[in-house]
Design an enzyme around this catalytic site. Sequence first.
Site, short mmCIF file in Angstrom:
data_model
loop_
_atom_site.label_atom_id
_atom_site.label_comp_id
_atom_site.label_asym_id
_atom_site.label_seq_id
_atom_site.Cartn_x
_atom_site.Cartn_y
_atom_site.Cartn_z
N GLU A 1 41.21 -19.25 33.08
CA GLU A 1 40.65 -19.99 31.86
C GLU A 1 39.33 -20.57 32.31
O GLU A 1 39.45 -21.43 33.38
CB GLU A 1 41.60 -21.09 31.43
CG GLU A 1 40.89 -21.83 30.34
CD GLU A 1 41.90 -22.83 29.63
OE1 GLU A 1 43.12 -23.06 30.29
OE2 GLU A 1 41.54 -23.77 28.71
N HIS B 1 35.65 -23.01 31.31
CA HIS B 1 34.89 -23.52 30.07
C HIS B 1 33.74 -24.10 30.76
O HIS B 1 33.68 -24.54 31.87
CB HIS B 1 35.72 -25.06 29.58
CG HIS B 1 36.93 -24.66 28.94
ND1 HIS B 1 36.92 -24.08 27.60
CD2 HIS B 1 38.23 -24.60 29.14
CE1 HIS B 1 38.35 -23.89 27.41
NE2 HIS B 1 38.98 -24.14 28.24
N ALA C 1 37.27 -22.72 21.33
CA ALA C 1 38.54 -23.80 20.72
C ALA C 1 39.58 -22.87 20.52
O ALA C 1 40.54 -23.81 20.30
CB ALA C 1 37.74 -23.83 19.38
N ARG D 1 23.16 -23.59 20.88
CA ARG D 1 24.06 -24.63 20.40
C ARG D 1 24.20 -25.81 21.37
O ARG D 1 24.26 -25.69 22.46
CB ARG D 1 25.43 -23.99 20.28
CG ARG D 1 26.76 -24.52 20.45
CD ARG D 1 27.88 -23.73 20.84
NE ARG D 1 29.02 -24.40 20.36
CZ ARG D 1 30.22 -24.32 20.95
NH1 ARG D 1 30.39 -23.25 21.83
NH2 ARG D 1 31.39 -24.82 20.63
N TYR E 1 26.11 -27.38 26.20
CA TYR E 1 26.19 -26.13 26.85
C TYR E 1 25.27 -25.46 27.57
O TYR E 1 25.22 -24.31 28.42
CB TYR E 1 26.57 -25.42 25.68
CG TYR E 1 27.79 -25.51 24.86
CD1 TYR E 1 29.06 -25.53 25.70
CD2 TYR E 1 27.73 -26.23 23.79
CE1 TYR E 1 30.35 -26.10 25.01
CE2 TYR E 1 29.10 -26.62 23.23
CZ TYR E 1 30.14 -26.54 23.89
OH TYR E 1 31.42 -27.10 23.39
N PRO F 1 35.12 -17.90 19.95
CA PRO F 1 34.29 -18.39 19.08
C PRO F 1 33.09 -19.36 19.39
O PRO F 1 33.25 -20.21 20.28
CB PRO F 1 35.07 -19.01 18.06
CG PRO F 1 36.52 -19.30 18.82
CD PRO F 1 36.31 -18.17 19.94
N ASN F 2 32.03 -19.15 18.84
CA ASN F 2 30.78 -20.03 18.90
C ASN F 2 30.20 -19.77 20.39
O ASN F 2 29.22 -20.26 20.55
CB ASN F 2 31.21 -21.25 18.54
CG ASN F 2 31.62 -21.39 16.88
OD1 ASN F 2 30.90 -20.94 16.35
ND2 ASN F 2 32.75 -21.94 17.02
N ASN G 1 36.89 -17.25 28.68
CA ASN G 1 36.64 -18.56 27.68
C ASN G 1 36.94 -18.33 26.35
O ASN G 1 36.17 -17.78 25.69
CB ASN G 1 35.00 -18.84 27.94
CG ASN G 1 34.52 -20.19 27.32
OD1 ASN G 1 35.62 -20.81 26.63
ND2 ASN G 1 33.63 -20.59 27.58
N ARG H 1 35.83 -34.97 27.22
CA ARG H 1 35.27 -34.98 25.72
C ARG H 1 36.43 -35.30 24.89
O ARG H 1 37.31 -35.91 25.26
CB ARG H 1 34.77 -33.51 25.46
CG ARG H 1 33.75 -33.08 26.19
CD ARG H 1 33.19 -31.58 26.00
NE ARG H 1 32.56 -31.30 24.55
CZ ARG H 1 32.41 -30.35 24.07
NH1 ARG H 1 32.69 -29.27 24.74
NH2 ARG H 1 31.93 -30.23 22.88
C1 DQA Z 1 34.33 -24.47 25.26
C2 DQA Z 1 34.99 -25.85 25.31
C3 DQA Z 1 35.62 -25.57 23.80
O1 DQA Z 1 36.25 -26.92 23.77
C4 DQA Z 1 34.76 -25.51 22.70
O2 DQA Z 1 35.35 -25.50 21.75
C5 DQA Z 1 33.93 -24.21 23.00
C6 DQA Z 1 33.36 -24.16 24.13
C7 DQA Z 1 33.46 -24.54 26.89
O3 DQA Z 1 33.00 -23.46 27.34
O4 DQA Z 1 32.84 -25.62 27.16
O5 DQA Z 1 33.53 -23.53 22.04
O6 DQA Z 1 35.20 -23.55 25.47
#
Ligand code: DQA
Length: 160
Positions: A109, A111, A88, A29, A34, A21-22, A85, A118
């Site tokens: 995994e 990020h 959240a 964003r 990011y 998500p996102n 990735n 954070r």
């Molecule tokens: C993320 C880190 C997560 O905590 C966050 O919710 C994201 C992006 C990252 O790629 O840094 O959506 O996965």
Amino acid sequence: MVNTEDSENLAAKSLLLINGPNLNMVGLREPDIYGSKTLDGIVDELKEHAAIRGFNLVATQSNSEGALVDAIQKSRDSVSFILLNAGAYSHSSIAIRDALLAVAIPFIELHISNVYSRESFRHRSLIADLAQGVIVGFGAHSYSLALEAAIHYLEDIRSD
Ligand code: DQA
């Protein structure tokens, strides 16, 4: 027609990139966290990088937990490694954890941001202990580092 041996070879060279998500908003964003590259740009570069190394990379993104579970389940016989990735959902999703356990495909995994620098709710991962490894905090470069790590892992198990 593709015979069984051919399809096993294809699977051995197939990598799946899953973004949660996102991550479709990356580039727009919170660019201070990011970066300014879009997800499409990151994915295009990663596909090229994989092709140069002789691998086929397929990418998917969803904002929905169920769709991410579906993508993991569907990859069961066709993918040799997952770059994940989960956004959240990394910090909260038992369903994604269970899907990864169900398919037993090795994964990394990753990020973009350094989740450990954070908020404390980002320090917990429900999937990290199942992963071959975790890559965090290198911006868009986290994806190419994860790809190289996956290829090294696959080359190592092939030469054993
Ligand atoms: C993320 C880190 C997560 O905590 C966050 O919710 C994201 C992006 C990252 O790629 O840094 O959506 O996965």
